[in-house]
Design a protein around this motif. Sequence first.
Motif, PDB file in Angstrom:
ATOM      1  N   UNK A 177       0.855  -1.188   0.000  1.00 38.89           N
ATOM      2  CA  UNK A 177       0.000   0.000   0.000  1.00 38.89           C
ATOM      3  C   UNK A 177       0.894   1.242   0.000  1.00 38.89           C
ATOM      4  N   UNK A 178       0.393   2.302  -0.601  1.00 39.20           N
ATOM      5  CA  UNK A 178       1.120   3.564  -0.579  1.00 39.20           C
ATOM      6  C   UNK A 178       1.136   4.108   0.840  1.00 39.20           C
ATOM      7  N   UNK A 179       2.301   4.583   1.284  1.00 47.23           N
ATOM      8  CA  UNK A 179       2.461   5.005   2.678  1.00 47.23           C
ATOM      9  C   UNK A 179       1.580   6.193   3.023  1.00 47.23           C
ATOM     10  N   UNK A 180       1.413   7.132   2.104  1.00 49.31           N
ATOM     11  CA  UNK A 180       0.667   8.360   2.398  1.00 49.31           C
ATOM     12  C   UNK A 180      -0.839   8.156   2.322  1.00 49.31           C
ATOM     13  N   UNK A 181      -1.325   7.601   1.206  1.00 47.28           N
ATOM     14  CA  UNK A 181      -2.778   7.504   0.980  1.00 47.28           C
ATOM     15  C   UNK A 181      -3.384   6.173   1.368  1.00 47.28           C
ATOM     16  N   UNK A 182      -2.563   5.132   1.493  1.00 48.30           N
ATOM     17  CA  UNK A 182      -3.095   3.808   1.789  1.00 48.30           C
ATOM     18  C   UNK A 182      -3.650   3.101   0.576  1.00 48.30           C
ATOM     19  N   UNK A 183      -3.401   3.641  -0.617  1.00 42.98           N
ATOM     20  CA  UNK A 183      -3.883   3.023  -1.851  1.00 42.98           C
ATOM     21  C   UNK A 183      -3.067   1.771  -2.157  1.00 42.98           C
ATOM     22  N   UNK A 184      -3.752   0.720  -2.590  1.00 38.74           N
ATOM     23  CA  UNK A 184      -3.047  -0.519  -2.907  1.00 38.74           C
ATOM     24  C   UNK A 184      -2.199  -0.321  -4.160  1.00 38.74           C
ATOM     25  N   UNK A 185      -0.987  -0.900  -4.140  1.00 30.39           N
ATOM     26  CA  UNK A 185      -0.039  -0.741  -5.234  1.00 30.39           C
ATOM     27  C   UNK A 185       0.148  -2.058  -5.983  1.00 30.39           C
ATOM     28  N   UNK A 186       0.358  -1.921  -7.286  1.00 30.87           N
ATOM     29  CA  UNK A 186       0.705  -3.073  -8.121  1.00 30.87           C
ATOM     30  C   UNK A 186       2.226  -3.081  -8.275  1.00 30.87           C
ATOM     31  N   UNK A 187       2.934  -4.077  -7.736  1.00 28.91           N
ATOM     32  CA  UNK A 187       4.404  -4.070  -7.787  1.00 28.91           C
ATOM     33  C   UNK A 187       4.967  -3.958  -9.203  1.00 28.91           C
ATOM     34  N   UNK A 188       4.354  -4.659 -10.168  1.00 26.65           N
ATOM     35  CA  UNK A 188       4.862  -4.617 -11.534  1.00 26.65           C
ATOM     36  C   UNK A 188       4.686  -3.227 -12.143  1.00 26.65           C
ATOM     37  N   UNK A 189       3.506  -2.646 -11.954  1.00 22.98           N
ATOM     38  CA  UNK A 189       3.265  -1.294 -12.478  1.00 22.98           C
ATOM     39  C   UNK A 189       4.175  -0.274 -11.787  1.00 22.98           C
ATOM     40  N   UNK A 190       4.405  -0.452 -10.473  1.00 22.86           N
ATOM     41  CA  UNK A 190       5.265   0.459  -9.734  1.00 22.86           C
ATOM     42  C   UNK A 190       6.709   0.370 -10.236  1.00 22.86           C
ATOM     43  N   UNK A 191       7.182  -0.857 -10.503  1.00 21.69           N
ATOM     44  CA  UNK A 191       8.545  -1.039 -10.998  1.00 21.69           C
ATOM     45  C   UNK A 191       8.707  -0.419 -12.381  1.00 21.69           C
ATOM     46  N   UNK A 192       7.718  -0.607 -13.224  1.00 17.91           N
ATOM     47  CA  UNK A 192       7.791  -0.031 -14.572  1.00 17.91           C
ATOM     48  C   UNK A 192       7.784   1.494 -14.527  1.00 17.91           C
TER      49      UNK A 192
END
Length: 478
Positions: A239-254
């Motif tokens: 999850x994003x530390x500030x907003x708590x939004x769930x993150x996609x690891x692959x999309x985040x890495x790209x």
Amino acid sequence: MNTPKPLYAGPRSGELFSNLKSARFLNATARSVGFLQRKTTKLTPMVLIQALIACVLSGRCSFRRLAFEVGLFLDSGEGGQPGTYSKQAFAKRIGAPAVAFVKKVVADSIRRSALGSRQTAIEGLKGVKGILVGDSSVFTFHPSLRGHHPGSSNQHGVATAQVRFQLAFDLLGGRWLQGEPRPYRENDRSAARQILQGVLKAGDLLIRDLGYASIGVFEEIAAMKAWVLSRMIPGAVLFEAASGTRLDPLALAREKAPRPGDVCSVPVLLGVGKRLPCRLVIRNDGGRVGSERRRRLAKEAKRRGTAHAKPYLKLQNWTLLVTNLDEGAASSEQLLDLYETRWRIENVFKLAKSETKLRKLVGHRSNPHHIDLLLWGWILAMVEFGKMGFFATIESRLRSDGRSECVPVERSIFKAMERLLEIATTAIELAATGSLAELMRRTMAQIEYHDRYEKRARKSLPALIGRALNLHHAYALG
């Protein structure tokens, strides 16, 4: 001024096994487990430890050789004659109490090692007092011991005898902080918490591979005010530390590291439950590295009969690490370099397993108590060598500006390992006998004694000579 200085100033060669010199401690330990029951006995706890370590280092592990070494360490008998001890008497004394005694001595030795001072300040790593790396390895015993140490089975259902050895290693001091054979079926995940019990201290940075990764263990390490560095758990929720939004690891890495060589770090929350605050370090390793990783994963999946999800396979182009160290304590590049130092423990295992006589010890065919005694004796020897800086991989070097820095140890002891063990064996024997002349006198006395009562003719040199002479005489008469 630029002479390397070991970070850990442990005992030197003149103080070999210095913490084992207390006969009172060894006697009390032996009595507590039932190994020492009488006031007077030839095989004292001190003699057993000395003989065991000498045999383990030399690789000569039979009952005869153990009894031979015991005789070397016994005080001279009546008339100044060297003491003797038969292999039959030694075999009778080696049971569960003897193994329990050596095991407790090992535990005390490791405890003393863990109580040693950590490096109080590491250049470039704020708040980190020590770097610990952990891993496991499997020891295979003689097949006759599979009932005592059950291991894996092959495709034909044939079982083996194995144990899984858990090791924690102080990278800076070269000391063993954890070393214990565990059942083979106890995997790394189930053993992940063992290091938290008296080994890991506040300020230590623990680096282990993915097999130990557990969000619950990460939480306990953070609660101890210690640090952890690990690869990200496959399938872990971010999850994003500030907003708590769930993150996609692959999309985040790209997004954060689109090109090969790109490095970045992102504050995240790890896990669905407590959402542990962590830092995600991302590095783009390129398609070539990713293809090699996918090839290995496919080979492993075929062997296991499983399959990996496509997003996980695509993610192999990147290295993803999680840590509770913030940006002010260590940069992303430093953390990536630190994680790569984990392979140093592979060197320690290779040195301790391949370059010593361990394979000969554990592959010996005998009863379980005998083999367990040899294995624990080997662990004791390796722990004590670690206290002397024998396995140190990093040294402290004084720079021209007066500041100290940590640099890798350039010397290699792999080629000299066998020779060093021979020296250590002789040093132990000389320390017990007092002089080279006395050691040689006692050695000859042990050879004569054991040849006299040995029934197998091939073990006796006089019998071999006599047999050769008799055969020659028979041929001459014919």
